[in-house]
Design a protein around this motif. Structure first.
Motif, short mmCIF file in Angstrom:
data_model
loop_
_atom_site.label_atom_id
_atom_site.label_comp_id
_atom_site.label_asym_id
_atom_site.label_seq_id
_atom_site.Cartn_x
_atom_site.Cartn_y
_atom_site.Cartn_z
N GLN A 1 -8.60 -0.34 1.64
CA GLN A 1 -7.39 -0.19 2.45
C GLN A 1 -6.49 0.92 1.92
OE1 GLN A 1 -6.90 -1.46 5.31
NE2 GLN A 1 -8.46 -3.05 5.35
N LEU A 2 -6.47 1.13 0.61
CA LEU A 2 -5.69 2.22 0.04
C LEU A 2 -6.27 3.56 0.49
CD1 LEU A 2 -3.56 3.43 -1.87
CD2 LEU A 2 -5.23 3.17 -3.73
N VAL B 1 -8.41 -3.95 -1.61
CA VAL B 1 -7.29 -3.07 -1.94
C VAL B 1 -7.75 -1.62 -2.01
CG1 VAL B 1 -5.62 -2.45 -3.75
CG2 VAL B 1 -5.96 -4.84 -3.13
N SER B 2 -8.88 -1.35 -2.65
CA SER B 2 -9.34 0.03 -2.80
C SER B 2 -9.70 0.64 -1.44
CB SER B 2 -10.54 0.10 -3.76
OG SER B 2 -11.60 -0.71 -3.33
N LYS C 1 0.64 4.05 -2.84
CA LYS C 1 0.41 5.46 -2.52
C LYS C 1 1.48 6.35 -3.15
CE LYS C 1 0.27 5.05 1.96
NZ LYS C 1 0.20 5.44 3.38
N LEU D 1 0.83 -1.20 0.00
CA LEU D 1 0.00 0.00 0.00
C LEU D 1 0.86 1.25 0.00
CD1 LEU D 1 -2.80 -1.01 2.53
CD2 LEU D 1 -3.09 -0.64 0.07
N ASN D 2 1.97 1.22 0.73
CA ASN D 2 2.88 2.37 0.75
C ASN D 2 3.45 2.62 -0.65
OD1 ASN D 2 2.55 2.93 3.46
ND2 ASN D 2 4.26 1.64 4.11
N ASN E 1 -2.31 -8.41 -7.62
CA ASN E 1 -2.76 -8.81 -6.29
C ASN E 1 -2.59 -10.32 -6.11
OD1 ASN E 1 -3.85 -8.25 -3.74
ND2 ASN E 1 -5.92 -8.78 -4.41
N SER F 1 -5.49 4.09 4.14
CA SER F 1 -4.06 4.35 4.33
C SER F 1 -3.69 5.78 3.96
CB SER F 1 -3.25 3.35 3.50
OG SER F 1 -1.87 3.52 3.72
#
Length: 233
Positions: free
Chosen positions: A54-55, A51-52, A24, A20-21, A207, A58
């Motif tokens: 949690q992104l 994913v969407s 981003k 995720l980092n 993924n 984050s």
């Protein structure tokens, strides 16, 4: 009184946090004008919604103001991320688009500062028609200047047309693909569909990479670097 939802305490694994980092960081290099991003996939069950969501969460943890919009009205799983009280009802996107609610009724704050969400609501009989309406585009336009980033979770573009319709209101698209599942032919078909919308394809997110897959990709990039840029320092 502001509508509010409580997030379930889910601790992402280290590998997902790192991924995720990286995502981003790559997204930030797309430019300040990329403020509305839809995330779609080729098929179902590739992990797109996880994913969407949690992104978006984050990015909010970094001090940004983020709006997550769940447009997967056919098969939404986003409510599973919240600790709902028994009998608690959430007013969703389909309520607003069908004229049953006002805009302020469907935007929920969360206990994560700066993170707001719009859930899908009940599945309507004609989701492409609602998502392609001026009411939907108006929702995005009205909130684009209020948030640093709007992330839209869309149904798989390889299965239904919704993501192509939503793309008209977006600055860019991220395509998520499960490693080893999607064929090159399927990926190219989806890419062509996205290009027809006129919405820029910002990139592809791989993924469900296994440990063996990870070794392969690391080896590939190490070999590529050595061949084209010389030996590693």
């Amino acid at each position: 009184m502001e509508n509010k939802l409580v997030l379930k305490e889910i601790q992402p694994v280290y590998a997902m946090v790192e991924a995720l980092n990286a995502l981003k960081t790559n997204l930030s290099f797309c430019g300040d004008d990329i403020k509305v991003v839809e995330i779609t996939s080729c098929g179902e069950n590739e992990g797109k919604s996880t994913v969407s969501f949690q992104l978006a969460k984050s990015v909010a943890e970094d001090g940004k103001k983020v709006l997550f919009v769940d447009c997967d009205m056919r098969k939404s799983v986003i409510s599973s991320y919240f600790s709902l009280e028994r009998g608690q009802k959430i007013t969703g996107l389909s309520h607003y688009l069908s004229g049953q609610a006002q805009m302020e009724d469907i935007i929920y704050a969360t206990d994560q500062e700066g993170f707001h969400v719009v859930v899908a609501g009940p599945m309507p009989p004609n989701s492409p028609g609602l998502l392609g309406s001026e009411k939907f585009s108006g929702l995005i336009k009205a909130n684009k200047e209020k948030y640093d980033l709007i992330i839209i979770d869309c149904p798989p573009i390889g299965m239904v047309i919704d993501a192509a319709v939503i793309a008209q209101s977006c600055d860019g698209t991220l395509l998520l693909m499960e490693t080893g599942r999607i064929t090159r032919h399927e990926a190219m078909d989806v890419k062509r569909q996205l290009e027809m919308t006129g919405c820029p394809l910002l990139g592809v997110v791989l993924n469900k990479i296994t440990r063996d897959d990870s070794k392969y990709y690391k080896g590939y990039y190490k070999g590529y670097y050595s061949k084209h840029y010389g030996s590693e320092q």
